[in-house]
Design a protein around this motif. Structure first.
Motif, PDB file in Angstrom:
ATOM      1  N   VAL A  38      37.531  40.154  41.053  1.00 18.73           N
ATOM      2  CA  VAL A  38      38.028  38.829  41.424  1.00 18.73           C
ATOM      3  C   VAL A  38      37.867  37.892  40.235  1.00 18.73           C
ATOM      4  CG1 VAL A  38      37.747  36.865  42.974  1.00 18.73           C
ATOM      5  CG2 VAL A  38      37.409  39.197  43.836  1.00 18.73           C
ATOM      6  N   PRO A  40      40.126  34.350  38.054  1.00 18.96           N
ATOM      7  CA  PRO A  40      41.351  33.557  37.891  1.00 18.96           C
ATOM      8  C   PRO A  40      42.231  34.078  36.753  1.00 18.96           C
ATOM      9  CG  PRO A  40      39.468  32.374  37.013  1.00 18.96           C
ATOM     10  CD  PRO A  40      38.918  33.576  37.712  1.00 18.96           C
ATOM     11  N   ARG A  54      43.613  38.013  41.727  1.00 26.08           N
ATOM     12  CA  ARG A  54      43.619  36.747  40.989  1.00 26.08           C
ATOM     13  C   ARG A  54      43.193  35.616  41.922  1.00 26.08           C
ATOM     14  NH1 ARG A  54      45.616  35.928  36.027  1.00 26.08           N
ATOM     15  NH2 ARG A  54      46.743  37.915  36.105  1.00 26.08           N
ATOM     16  N   ALA A  55      41.987  35.120  41.726  1.00 28.25           N
ATOM     17  CA  ALA A  55      41.446  34.037  42.547  1.00 28.25           C
ATOM     18  C   ALA A  55      40.297  33.401  41.788  1.00 28.25           C
ATOM     19  CB  ALA A  55      40.974  34.557  43.901  1.00 28.25           C
ATOM     20  N   TRP A  65      33.667  36.018  50.324  1.00 32.31           N
ATOM     21  CA  TRP A  65      34.181  37.188  49.604  1.00 32.31           C
ATOM     22  C   TRP A  65      33.323  38.417  49.873  1.00 32.31           C
ATOM     23  CZ3 TRP A  65      38.660  37.975  47.062  1.00 32.31           C
ATOM     24  CH2 TRP A  65      39.447  36.853  46.783  1.00 32.31           C
TER      25      TRP A  65
END
Length: 218
Positions: A38, A40, A54-55, A65
């Motif tokens: 995980v 960005p 993508r986070a 999560w």
């Protein structure tokens, strides 16, 4: 810290952080586990077979999560100490193992150190310095690679030999003597390493000698 081997078959490893460190961790665990990364953004690196998500979770979103992915291990590999701390805290609260890539030396309960590993299947040897000297771990791994040459084949010889001796009702004490003699034979190590002998041939030779001597040690 006590070294342990953990089977990650059918387990999930959650890596939080998509930089070079996260990529290295993902590659390592993707060999045995389902890996979720995980982040960005992701470095232009090989992430193995990991699934990239993508986070950009905030610290207070980390527990969610962990709840959704239910990992056996979570890796905190971001360059944001607050995120890494949130990952470690959430993991400890849920009894999940955690590896903090931004920490070396001091460890907290539930911490995992990923060692330098040498494999000669089914033999594995791991080297760790408690996070204090990664360069030393890397050096020792290189030294061990030569030492372990042939160890996998030797392990298969020992396993097969033990089973054959059991079927012939050889006593446990005598089985231990035979296998110990095999492991301590320099000539056999050389033969296995050079390919001049193979597992089945070694087992048959040892059994033949056992039958011819009637179990008496020379």
């Amino acid at each position: 810290m006590i070294p342990l081997l953990h089977d990650f078959t059918n387990e999930t490893v959650l890596v939080v952080g998509g930089g070079p460190v996260g990529a290295r961790k993902a590659r390592r665990f993707a060999r045995e586990a389902r890996v979720l990364v995980v982040s960005p953004a992701f470095a232009d690196r090989d992430f193995g077979d990991a699934e990239l998500i993508r986070a950009a979770p905030a610290p207070d979103e980390i527990p969610d999560w962990l709840e959704r992915s239910a990992p056996a291990l979570v890796v905190a590999a971001t360059d944001d100490e607050a995120i890494n701390e949130a990952v470690a805290d959430a993991a400890r609260e849920r009894g999940i193992l955690v590896n903090r890539a931004d920490r070396s030396g001091e460890r907290e309960a539930g911490s995992v150190v990923v060692p330098a590993t040498v494999r000669e299947e089914p033999v594995s040897v791991a080297v760790a310095t408690g996070g204090t000297a990664p360069a030393l771990s890397k050096y020792l791994r290189g030294e061990l690679e030569e030492t372990l040459d042939g160890a996998g084949e030797m392990a298969r010889v020992c396993a097969g030999l033990r089973e054959e001796l059991k079927t012939r009702d050889v006593s446990p004490d005598r089985r231990r003597e035979i296998v110990t003699d095999v492991v301590n034979s320099p000539d056999l190590w050389t033969a296995l390493r050079t390919g001049t002998s193979n597992c089945r041939q070694v087992i048959e030779d040892v059994l033949g000698e056992e039958l011819s001597t009637g179990g008496e040690r020379p």
